[in-house]
Design a protein around this motif. Structure first.
Motif, short mmCIF file in Angstrom:
data_model
loop_
_atom_site.label_atom_id
_atom_site.label_comp_id
_atom_site.label_asym_id
_atom_site.label_seq_id
_atom_site.Cartn_x
_atom_site.Cartn_y
_atom_site.Cartn_z
N GLU A 253 34.00 51.68 29.73
CA GLU A 253 35.33 52.24 29.94
C GLU A 253 35.99 51.65 31.19
N LEU A 254 35.22 51.56 32.28
CA LEU A 254 35.78 51.05 33.53
C LEU A 254 36.11 49.56 33.43
N SER A 255 35.24 48.82 32.75
CA SER A 255 35.50 47.38 32.56
C SER A 255 36.77 47.14 31.77
N LEU A 256 37.01 47.98 30.76
CA LEU A 256 38.24 47.86 29.97
C LEU A 256 39.45 48.32 30.75
N TRP A 257 39.31 49.42 31.44
CA TRP A 257 40.42 49.99 32.19
C TRP A 257 40.91 49.03 33.27
N PHE A 258 39.97 48.34 33.94
CA PHE A 258 40.33 47.44 35.03
C PHE A 258 40.14 45.97 34.63
N ARG A 259 40.28 45.65 33.34
CA ARG A 259 39.90 44.33 32.84
C ARG A 259 40.68 43.17 33.44
N ARG A 260 41.86 43.40 33.93
CA ARG A 260 42.65 42.30 34.53
C ARG A 260 42.68 42.38 36.06
N TYR A 261 41.78 43.15 36.63
CA TYR A 261 41.74 43.32 38.07
C TYR A 261 40.67 42.44 38.72
N THR A 262 40.90 42.12 39.97
CA THR A 262 39.90 41.43 40.79
C THR A 262 39.37 42.43 41.80
N ILE A 263 38.05 42.55 41.86
CA ILE A 263 37.41 43.49 42.79
C ILE A 263 37.43 42.91 44.21
N VAL A 264 37.82 43.75 45.16
CA VAL A 264 37.67 43.44 46.59
C VAL A 264 36.84 44.55 47.20
N PRO A 265 35.58 44.26 47.57
CA PRO A 265 34.71 45.31 48.12
C PRO A 265 35.01 45.58 49.59
N ILE A 266 34.87 46.84 49.97
CA ILE A 266 34.90 47.19 51.39
C ILE A 266 33.60 46.66 52.00
N PRO A 267 33.69 45.93 53.10
CA PRO A 267 32.49 45.25 53.62
C PRO A 267 31.60 46.14 54.48
N SER A 268 30.36 45.69 54.59
CA SER A 268 29.43 46.20 55.61
C SER A 268 29.43 45.17 56.74
N PHE A 269 28.81 45.52 57.82
CA PHE A 269 28.63 44.55 58.90
C PHE A 269 27.66 43.48 58.40
N ALA A 270 27.97 42.21 58.64
CA ALA A 270 27.21 41.09 58.07
C ALA A 270 25.72 41.16 58.40
N GLU A 271 25.38 41.58 59.60
CA GLU A 271 23.96 41.64 59.98
C GLU A 271 23.21 42.70 59.17
N ASP A 272 23.89 43.77 58.78
CA ASP A 272 23.26 44.78 57.93
C ASP A 272 22.96 44.21 56.54
N ASP A 273 23.90 43.44 56.01
CA ASP A 273 23.69 42.80 54.70
C ASP A 273 22.54 41.80 54.78
N GLU A 274 22.46 41.06 55.87
CA GLU A 274 21.38 40.09 56.04
C GLU A 274 20.03 40.79 56.11
N LEU A 275 19.98 41.92 56.78
CA LEU A 275 18.74 42.66 56.91
C LEU A 275 18.25 43.17 55.56
N ARG A 276 19.16 43.74 54.77
CA ARG A 276 18.73 44.27 53.47
C ARG A 276 18.75 43.21 52.37
N GLU A 277 19.33 42.05 52.67
CA GLU A 277 19.41 40.90 51.75
C GLU A 277 20.35 41.12 50.57
N PHE A 278 21.24 42.07 50.69
CA PHE A 278 22.30 42.28 49.70
C PHE A 278 23.36 43.19 50.30
N ASN A 279 24.52 43.17 49.68
CA ASN A 279 25.58 44.11 50.05
C ASN A 279 25.59 45.20 48.98
N HIS A 280 25.36 46.42 49.37
CA HIS A 280 25.17 47.50 48.40
C HIS A 280 26.43 47.76 47.57
N VAL A 281 27.63 47.64 48.16
CA VAL A 281 28.86 47.89 47.40
C VAL A 281 29.05 46.81 46.34
N GLU A 282 28.82 45.55 46.72
CA GLU A 282 28.92 44.46 45.74
C GLU A 282 27.94 44.67 44.59
#
Length: 198
Positions: free
Chosen positions: A80-109
């Motif tokens: 449903e969400l993929s269809l509803w937002f099918r022509r949209y581009t996602i922009v994630p709210i970021p975490s601090f880069a060092e936190d992403d490096e520590l966990r090896e991924f960005n949780h929102v992405e």
């Protein structure tokens, strides 16, 4: 998946979608509470109330680095969400880069990858700020620590700003203000959970 019991594929949830890798009981345990609201005049939607269960699951993903559960938040609604937002581009709210490096991924992405929509990382967080420990006034200052990664225009593009938790709205408002500068056609907001003001 969450309770570590074998997933039985013989209930209605799994008959309608054989890709579900979470048992019926765990799925029932994370009940949605869809809420529409607005942010600076733009339409926003949250899927869950930020209750103790959702809080624990987000911590398991973000704080315990359990990337395997990232998809469960949107799993039931991905079509449903993929269809509803099918022509949209996602922009994630970021975490601090060092936190992403520590966990090896960005949780929102990782949470929103399930929608299979294009994703642009246009915003960066320039300072590590733990909002859970911040006062209301400090949260209002979050905009000072967000910046755009480029000056590319988004003219004609539909943008979907996404995040895990919407609390006071300070971060999202700051992100909207930044994205507005890139002149998108429209902006919508989708968050996993939203706190309830008491």
């Amino acid at each position: 998946m969450l309770c570590f019991k074998d997933v039985k594929q013989n209930d209605l949830y799994h008959l309608s979608d054989m890709t579900l890798d979470i048992c019926k009981n765990c799925l029932e345990d994370i009940r949605p509470k869809f809420e529409r609201f607005d942010v600076l005049g733009y339409k926003a939607l949250s899927i869950y109330e930020y209750d103790e269960r959702i809080k624990a699951l987000i911590y398991q993903l973000k704080g315990c680095f359990d990337v395997e559960i990232a998809h469960i938040f949107l799993l039931r609604y991905k079509t449903e969400l993929s269809l509803w937002f099918r022509r949209y581009t996602i922009v994630p709210i970021p975490s601090f880069a060092e936190d992403d490096e520590l966990r090896e991924f960005n949780h929102v992405e990782e949470m929103f990858k399930l929608l299979n929509l294009p994703m642009k990382k246009l915003i960066v967080k320039t300072k590590k700020i733990k909002q859970a420990n911040s006062t209301a006034n400090q949260r209002k200052e979050i905009g000072k620590h967000l910046s755009l990664t480029s000056n590319n225009k988004l003219y004609g593009e539909k943008i979907l700003l996404v995040d895990d938790v919407y609390t006071t709205g300070s971060t999202m408002k700051a992100a909207v203000s930044l994205i507005q500068k890139l002149q998108p056609k429209t902006i919508k907001i989708l968050v996993i959970s939203k706190t309830t003001l008491k």
